[in-house]
Design an enzyme around this catalytic site. Structure first.
Site, short mmCIF file in Angstrom:
data_model
loop_
_atom_site.label_atom_id
_atom_site.label_comp_id
_atom_site.label_asym_id
_atom_site.label_seq_id
_atom_site.Cartn_x
_atom_site.Cartn_y
_atom_site.Cartn_z
CG ASN A 1 27.43 40.55 17.70
OD1 ASN A 1 26.68 41.46 17.34
ND2 ASN A 1 27.01 39.33 17.92
CD GLU B 1 27.99 35.73 14.85
OE1 GLU B 1 27.50 35.09 13.90
OE2 GLU B 1 27.59 35.63 16.04
CB CYS C 1 32.40 40.71 21.87
SG CYS C 1 32.41 38.96 22.26
CD GLU D 1 30.27 43.09 25.10
OE1 GLU D 1 30.43 42.72 23.91
OE2 GLU D 1 29.67 42.40 25.94
CB CYS E 1 32.43 36.95 26.61
SG CYS E 1 33.77 37.78 25.72
CB CYS F 1 34.23 41.71 26.49
SG CYS F 1 34.00 41.41 24.73
N1 THU Z 1 28.78 38.38 21.96
C1 THU Z 1 29.03 39.72 22.12
O1 THU Z 1 29.14 40.47 21.14
N2 THU Z 1 29.16 40.20 23.37
C2 THU Z 1 28.96 39.45 24.50
O2 THU Z 1 29.09 39.98 25.59
C3 THU Z 1 28.59 38.05 24.40
C4 THU Z 1 28.70 37.45 23.05
C5 THU Z 1 28.57 37.88 20.60
C6 THU Z 1 29.65 37.03 20.03
C7 THU Z 1 28.89 36.24 18.98
O3 THU Z 1 28.82 37.00 17.80
C8 THU Z 1 27.49 36.12 19.55
O4 THU Z 1 27.41 37.10 20.56
C9 THU Z 1 27.17 34.75 20.11
O5 THU Z 1 28.14 34.35 21.01
#
Ligand code: THU
Length: 167
Positions: free
Chosen positions: A73, A75, A84, A86, A121, A124
């Site tokens: 991920n 940010e 994310c 994925e 999520c 994704c």
């Molecule tokens: N996140 C992911 O990378 N994948 C997921 O399946 C769930 C959430 C990340 C997004 C964000 O950077 C952090 O997790 C908190 O939501």
């Protein structure tokens, strides 16, 4: 956290091995495949860029070409541009011309500690629907190389919308 037990209880029973047929190509998903994908996903926690949530996620996507495409991920100070793990893996693969996939392993947790399973999520899951056969694409949720569950995409995205619906 206190809710880890609940999260684990909500995970439905599922198989651990299988064969994914992608465009006629057979890709075997066995314990070794899962472990290798999980190892790669865990390694991606080192690259996870999370100055805001500190929730680190790593993913390893297995292409029908038997190559692994990794992601973490990423940010952003404006929050919504966050990508994310994925989707990072999918977009890396698709942007190099790969569009057929067999499985993805996902790991994640606060401070990179894998105390519970990290479920993808909705956004994704929708990206997975774009490129994967929901009945044969495997989603591996892991806490370690030994502790993981495998689901088909259709199990975690029932009644999903896909390119087929536009035909
Ligand atoms: N996140 C992911 O990378 N994948 C997921 O399946 C769930 C959430 C990340 C997004 C964000 O950077 C952090 O997790 C908190 O939501």
């Amino acid at each position: 956290m206190g809710n880890e037990e609940n999260i684990n209880k909500e995970l439905p029973a599922c198989g651990k091995t299988g064969v994914s047929t992608v465009n006629g190509q057979v890709v075997t998903i066995n314990d070794n495949t899962c472990r290798e994908l999980i190892r790669e996903a865990i390694n991606m926690l080192n690259y996870s860029y999370t100055p805001y949530s500190n929730f680190k996620v790593g993913a390893a996507l297995l292409g029908a070409d038997n190559k692994i495409y990794t992601g973490c991920n990423v940010e952003n100070a404006a929050y919504t541009p966050t990508n994310c793990a994925e989707r990072t893996a999918f977009f890396k693969a698709v942007s190099t011309g790969v569009k057929d996939f067999a499985a993805i392993a996902i790991v994640g947790g606060r401070d990179g500690k894998l105390e519970s399973y990290c479920s993808p999520c909705g956004v994704c899951r929708q990206v997975m629907m774009e490129f994967c056969d929901p009945d044969t694409f495997y989603v591996i949720l892991a806490k370690s190389e030994e502790d993981y569950w495998v689901y088909s995409l259709s199990e975690i995205m029932p009644m999903g919308f896909s390119p087929k619906d536009l035909k």
